[in-house]
Structures are given as structure tokens and as C-alpha cells.
Design an enzyme around this catalytic site. Structure first.
Site, PDB file in Angstrom:
ATOM      1  N   ASP A 200      -1.159  20.118  -1.924  1.00  0.00           N
ATOM      2  CA  ASP A 200      -2.372  19.672  -2.600  1.00  0.00           C
ATOM      3  C   ASP A 200      -2.594  18.184  -2.333  1.00  0.00           C
ATOM      4  OD1 ASP A 200      -4.489  20.044  -4.644  1.00  0.00           O
ATOM      5  OD2 ASP A 200      -3.256  18.690  -5.837  1.00  0.00           O
ATOM      6  N   GLU A 242      -3.765  20.045   2.585  1.00  0.00           N
ATOM      7  CA  GLU A 242      -5.144  19.760   2.201  1.00  0.00           C
ATOM      8  C   GLU A 242      -5.404  18.282   2.490  1.00  0.00           C
ATOM      9  OE1 GLU A 242      -8.209  19.729  -1.581  1.00  0.00           O
ATOM     10  OE2 GLU A 242      -6.154  19.070  -1.809  1.00  0.00           O
TER      11      GLU A 242
HETATM   12  C1  BGC Z   1      -7.389  20.736  -5.571  1.00  0.00           C
HETATM   13  C2  BGC Z   1      -8.222  20.767  -6.809  1.00  0.00           C
HETATM   14  C3  BGC Z   1      -7.514  19.966  -7.886  1.00  0.00           C
HETATM   15  C4  BGC Z   1      -7.135  18.568  -7.370  1.00  0.00           C
HETATM   16  C5  BGC Z   1      -6.209  17.854  -8.257  1.00  0.00           C
HETATM   17  C6  BGC Z   1      -7.402  19.276  -5.244  1.00  0.00           C
HETATM   18  O1  BGC Z   1      -7.371  18.818  -4.044  1.00  0.00           O
HETATM   19  O2  BGC Z   1      -7.904  21.526  -4.534  1.00  0.00           O
HETATM   20  O3  BGC Z   1      -8.503  22.059  -7.226  1.00  0.00           O
HETATM   21  O4  BGC Z   1      -8.352  19.808  -8.984  1.00  0.00           O
HETATM   22  O5  BGC Z   1      -6.518  18.646  -6.118  1.00  0.00           O
HETATM   23  O6  BGC Z   1      -4.930  18.407  -8.173  1.00  0.00           O
END
Ligand code: BGC
Ligand code: MG
Length: 548
Positions: A200, A242
Site C-alpha cells: 500500500d 501501489e
Molecule cells: C489505498 C487506500 C487507502 C490509503 C491509505 C491507499 O493507497 O489504496 O484505499 O485509503 O492507501 O492507506
């Protein structure tokens, strides 16, 4: 060339709390998910990505974690998790967890200890500033929903940094003790049998913000450390990062340079995702052609992951203001459909007006563009959104299994559900559900499983080189993969006007074309093959070569 399983995977993204409730408490759970594994395997997915499953106050749908070594009690127990892994592996499915290490919940005992005392050994696990940071209102990840990135904590008598919400204090990634803990978390779940992680907010998870200048440096070598822990503990586990970052930064997430693949394995293709949206809005494939032609060259073992919608807003921040406005005008005409000034909080089916042909075209396109495809639960039946729910909750409504009470998701009273089921309009669960589509030969669900089955016979998409070939028709994309498994040719028409495509430049003398999937029965391929007709919103998958 060695096979890499993640290059042939189909990822199915599941929000456990919204998928299947097994105990009637209104919250989806691990046992519910276990009961639906045959469905996921039958659909043709191979790799299940679970959004966070840890204990959480639930203020950011589980991305606010209070214990990395547990399962949220509403979702089940660690024992249930082990059963899930066993049951998934029995069906040839792998499981991936979200790894949320940029921040914890402010309720996490680490943060509570950190704020309580300057003498705590955990003080330095978060990012504190005694002075009021000059740029405290800048850099928010959720503009409009989040107030700045530094908040004063009365108890600590200091300011703490939070890239996301103020209830999500960022961990101090400059502290080796924090990384030692992250290593333990990664190793813990690998030993429980996960096949990898979605990292993440990867860029923020390696950054060191400076309260004086407002800038933050990034320590990419941390990614190599993660890679090493994986290699030592479970050699074929992967990390999907991500990282929605500019082109000149993206390769750093997979490689330290010189074509090494020594950092993370797979990258979400945000740059392509935004251009697919633009191409669909314009009915012109040139944004996609541009994205493919200019794609940063990944090292051999790295991979893109393609998606058309995910669990967040459709993020259009990589587009220019004018381009973004075009996509907004086409797919989110009302302000309530937009989020953070950059995205769309809708599912794909309603974005495309529920038009079945357009939907098929969009998915066929996504699944045949280079990379490993991701399907979000509910996309396979064409679920809609609930704009009355806040922010991204609009697209996190429960899975619609049948026309039974609560769409077969839960037997709890409707007011106890984690989020309401969609019970009105064109996407009402009584119209759109798995059971009904199973009975209907012509349903989107059965079409999707046909697509995924055909995809298994097209390994080229995951691991061969892709050439985009000029068609002279702005609405038609023609691309060809050629690799060790064989060669495939794909045609996609993003406009609703039939066309005829000259395919000669895509073919070589060794090719022996045969059609494997299409929007229509186009009959036998002409001999010799010079031109091919394609319907409005049509798609044609043509096998050119097969290497047994
Ligand atoms: C996730 C979100 C989340 C955020 C904070 C993001 O990049 O995809 O869904 O709210 O990270 O953790
Ligand atoms: Mg439950």
C-alpha cells in the site's frame, strides 16, 4: 525463459467484509470467503488479493491497522485464515494481503505509547516535530477530506506527520527498528502461507519527511530489503506495488538500475489505467497507443498489473486538466460522482451506462493489454455504486449473490450490514446477481468466465513483447504479442461504428491465424487474410502461432 507464475495470474480483488457473511452479523468474513472459493476458482481467477484484514477501528476501511499480527475479530481468527490458505491452495488459488506500512491507526498501541512519553522506546517510531511545521497544510493524499499532513497532539505536545488522514500517523521510515518490525510482519504472513503482498502507498512507505522544508526523500533500497526477506522466506512470493508516480520514478520500484530486478516484482499500471479511461471517453485509442509506446521498459522479471477499476476512486491525476474534464464529462457528469478533485467514485458498469457491448469491449481491452490483469469483485456481474455512501464506500457495497434477502450476502437485519446492498435502480441486486446470471447463458458472468478461460490459453499477454500496429483508424487498436509461447493478434474498436481493418502489416509468413474469442461470430477467417471487419465496440482475439 523461466516461467513466472505471476505473469500468468488473474488477480481477483476482494473486500472480505463485503463479500460473504457466514455468521449473520452483517459483516463479511473469512469463513464466508472460504465458502465462495469455488466460485472464484470457477470464474478463472488464480490469485486473490484481500484488502486489509487486521483489527481496525474501520475509519479507513481497514487501512487503519491496530495489530498487524491478528485478524479483525469481525472477520474471523488466525485459525480461519489458515483454513482459508489451505482451502485456496487446494483449488490452485494463491492469496495476497495488503501490506499497510506507511502508517498505523492512531489507536495502535505503538502510537499510543509514542505519544504518551518522550522516553518511550516507541517515541521514534512515528515522525514528530516540536516546532509547528511550515508546510503542515500541504501534501495531503485526500484533498478536500483531510486537513494537512501535520497535526498537533496535545498529549505529546508535538506535531506528528500523517500523509493520509490525521487518524493514520505515518511510521518513521528512517528508524531501523520500524523496518525490523516490518520484516517480522512480512515474515509472519509468509509463514502462514500468503503468496505475496500488495504494498500500500509504496512511495510514502519509504519516505523521510522533513518538517522544516516540507520535502521528503525516498529510500528505495528498502524495497530491495523487502525483496530479500521474501526470497529467504518464500522464494516465489511477490510484491505488487501501489506507486502512482511519474515515469522518471517508476522503475526505481522494481530495479536499482542496470536492468537488475532486485526490488519489487509487479507495479499497478496507473499510467495505462488513466489512458484507458480517456480512450473510452474519446472513442479514440490513441491515448492507449501513446501509453504503450512510451511505457518505461521493465526489467525481464518485473511486470505490470492492469486494472480498469479498483477499490479506490478512478484516479485521473496523470491526465491534463482538459483530459480529466473530458473523462469527467463522459463518465462522472455529476459532482457527487467525483472525488478529491482527481477521480471518479463509480463502478465501471454504470460509468458505461450499463451498455453490455461497451463493457465487454472495455474488459477485453484491459485483459489483453500487457501485464497481469486484476478484476475487482462484482465487476464480473456488472455491479453498480451507491452514491449516498461517503467517498469510496460508494463502490464497496456487498457482493450481490442472489435475489434473496440482502442479496445473499448476509442474513443480518438490513440495518446491521457493514454497508447497504444496492436495492434500487438498474443495478438493484434483484436484477444484477450471480444466481440469475448463472442461469442465463448470455450473461456478463458467463461471458467473463469464457474470457478468463480463453485468457489462460494466451500466456503471451503476460510475458511476451507487445507491438502496436498502425490501423489508420483512430478508434481501432491493433496489437500483437510475439513470444516463446506463440503469437496473438488483438483488434479492439472503442467506437460504436463498424470498421474494416487492414491486418496485413500485423502478419508474417509463418503465421497460421485462427480466431479464439470475439464479440460476434465473424465466420471463418478469409484466406488470404488481408482485411477483417470489426463491429462497433467489437473485439477479436486471433491466435497466429502456437508453440507446443
Ligand atoms: C489505498 C487506500 C487507502 C490509503 C491509505 C491507499 O493507497 O489504496 O484505499 O485509503 O492507501 O492507506
Ligand atoms: Mg460475519
Amino acid at each position: 525463459m523461466a516461467e513466472r507464475w505471476y505473469k500468468r495470474a488473474v488477480i481477483y480483488s476482494v473486500e472480505v467484509d463485503a463479500f460473504q457473511d457466514s455468521n449473520g452479523d452483517g459483516v463479511g468474513d473469512l469463513r464466508g470467503l472460504i465458502s465462495r472459493l469455488d466460485y472464484i476458482a470457477g470464474l478463472g481467477a488464480t490469485y486473490i488479493w484481500l484488502n486489509p484484514i487486521h483489527p481496525t477501528p474501520g475509519k479507513d476501511d481497514g487501512y487503519d491497522v491496530t495489530d498487524y499480527y491478528q485478524v479483525d475479530p469481525r472477520l474471523g481468527t488466525l485459525g480461519d485464515f489458515v483454513d482459508l490458505i489451505d482451502a485456496a491452495n487446494d483449488r490452485g488459488l494463491r492469496v495476497m494481503l495488503d501490506l499497510v506500512i506507511n502508517h498505523t491507526s492512531d489507536q495502535h498501541p505503538w502510537f499510543q505509547a509514542s505519544r504518551r512519553s518522550r522516553d518511550s522506546s516507541l517515541r521514534d517510531w512515528y515522525v514528530w516535530s516540536d516546532e509547528e511545521p511550515a508546510h503542515k497544510d500541504e501534501g495531503a493524499a485526500f484533498p478536500g477530506e483531510q486537513h494537512g499532513t501535520w497535526t498537533k497532539d496535545r498529549r505529546a505536545k508535538a506535531w506528528y506527520f500523517h500523509r493520509f488522514y490525521d487518524f493514520e500517523p505515518s511510521l518513521n521510515h528512517a528508524n531501523p527498528a520500524v523496518w525490523d518490525e516490518i520484516r517480522r510482519i512480512v515474515t509472519f504472513w509468509l509463514h502462514l502461507g500468503v503468496a505475496g503482498f500488495r504494498m500500500d502507498a509504496a512511495p510514502f512507505s519509504i519516505e523521510h519527511p522533513d518538517p522544516r522544508t516540507g520535502s521528503a526523500s525516498r529510500d528505495y533500497d528498502r524495497l530491495r530489503d523487502i525483496r530479500r526477506w521474501l526470497s529467504w522466506t518464500q522464494g516465489d512470493a511477490i510484491v505488487l506495488a501501489e506507486a502512482n508516480v511519474p515515469d522518471d520514478e517508476i522503475l526505481r520500484y522494481v530495479s536499482s538500475g542496470h536492468d537488475n530486478d532486485d526490488r519489487l516484482h509487479v507495479l499497478f499500471n496507473f499510467r495505462l489505467n488513466a489512458r484507458i479511461a480517456l480512450a473510452l471517453a474519446r472513442r479514440d485509442v490513441r491515448p492507449i497507443v501513446w501509453a504503450l509506446d512510451t511505457a518505461p521498459q521493465l526489467p525481464e522479471n518485473a511486470q505490470w498489473a492492469t486494472f480498469i477499476r479498483n477499490h479506490d476512486e478512478e484516479d485521473l491525476s496523470q491526465l491534463t486538466d482538459e483530459e480529466r474534464d473530458e473523462v469527467f464529462a463522459a463518465f462522472a457528469p455529476e459532482e457527487s460522482m467525483r472525488l478529491y478533485g482527481r477521480g471518479i467514485r463509480r463502478r465501471l458498469a454504470p460509468m458505461l451506462g450499463g451498455d453490455r457491448r461497451w463493457l465487454e469491449l472495455a474488459y477485453s481491452l484491459q485483459f489483453t493489454l500487457p501485464g497481469t490483469p486484476i478484476l475487482r469483485y462484482g465487476q464480473e456481474i456488472g455491479m453498480g455504486e451507491d452514491l449516498r455512501l461517503k467517498q469510496r464506500d460508494a463502490i464497496r457495497t456487498p457482493m450481490q449473490w442472489s435475489d434473496a434477502i440482502n442479496a445473499g450476502f448476509s442474513t443480518a437485519p438490513a440495518d446491521r450490514l457493514i454497508r447497504p446492498v444496492i436495492a434500487e435502480g438498474d443495478f438493484d441486486y434483484r436484477r444484477i446477481n450471480v444466481a440469475a446470471q448463472r442461469r442465463d447463458e448470455s450473461s456478463l458472468l458467463l461471458w467473463m468466465s469464457r474470457l478468463l478461460r480463453t485468457l489462460r490459453e494466451c500466456p503471451e499477454i503476460g510475458d511476451s513483447s507487445c507491438d502496436v500496429l498502425e490501423t489508420g483508424i483512430p478508434s481501432v487498436l491493433m496489437h500483437r504479442f510475439t513470444g516463446p509461447h506463440g503469437a496473438m493478434l488483438f483488434l479492439h474498436n472503442v467506437a460504436d461504428i463498424p470498421r474494416t481493418v487492414d491486418v496485413t502489416r500485423a502478419l508474417t509468413a509463418e503465421d497460421a491465424p485462427s480466431e479464439s474469442f470475439a464479440d460476434d461470430d465473424y465466420g471463418a477467417l478469409p484466406q488470404p487474410l488481408v482485411t477483417l471487419p470489426i463491429n462497433g465496440y467489437g473485439y477479436r482475439w486471433i491466435r497466429l502461432r502456437f508453440v507446443p
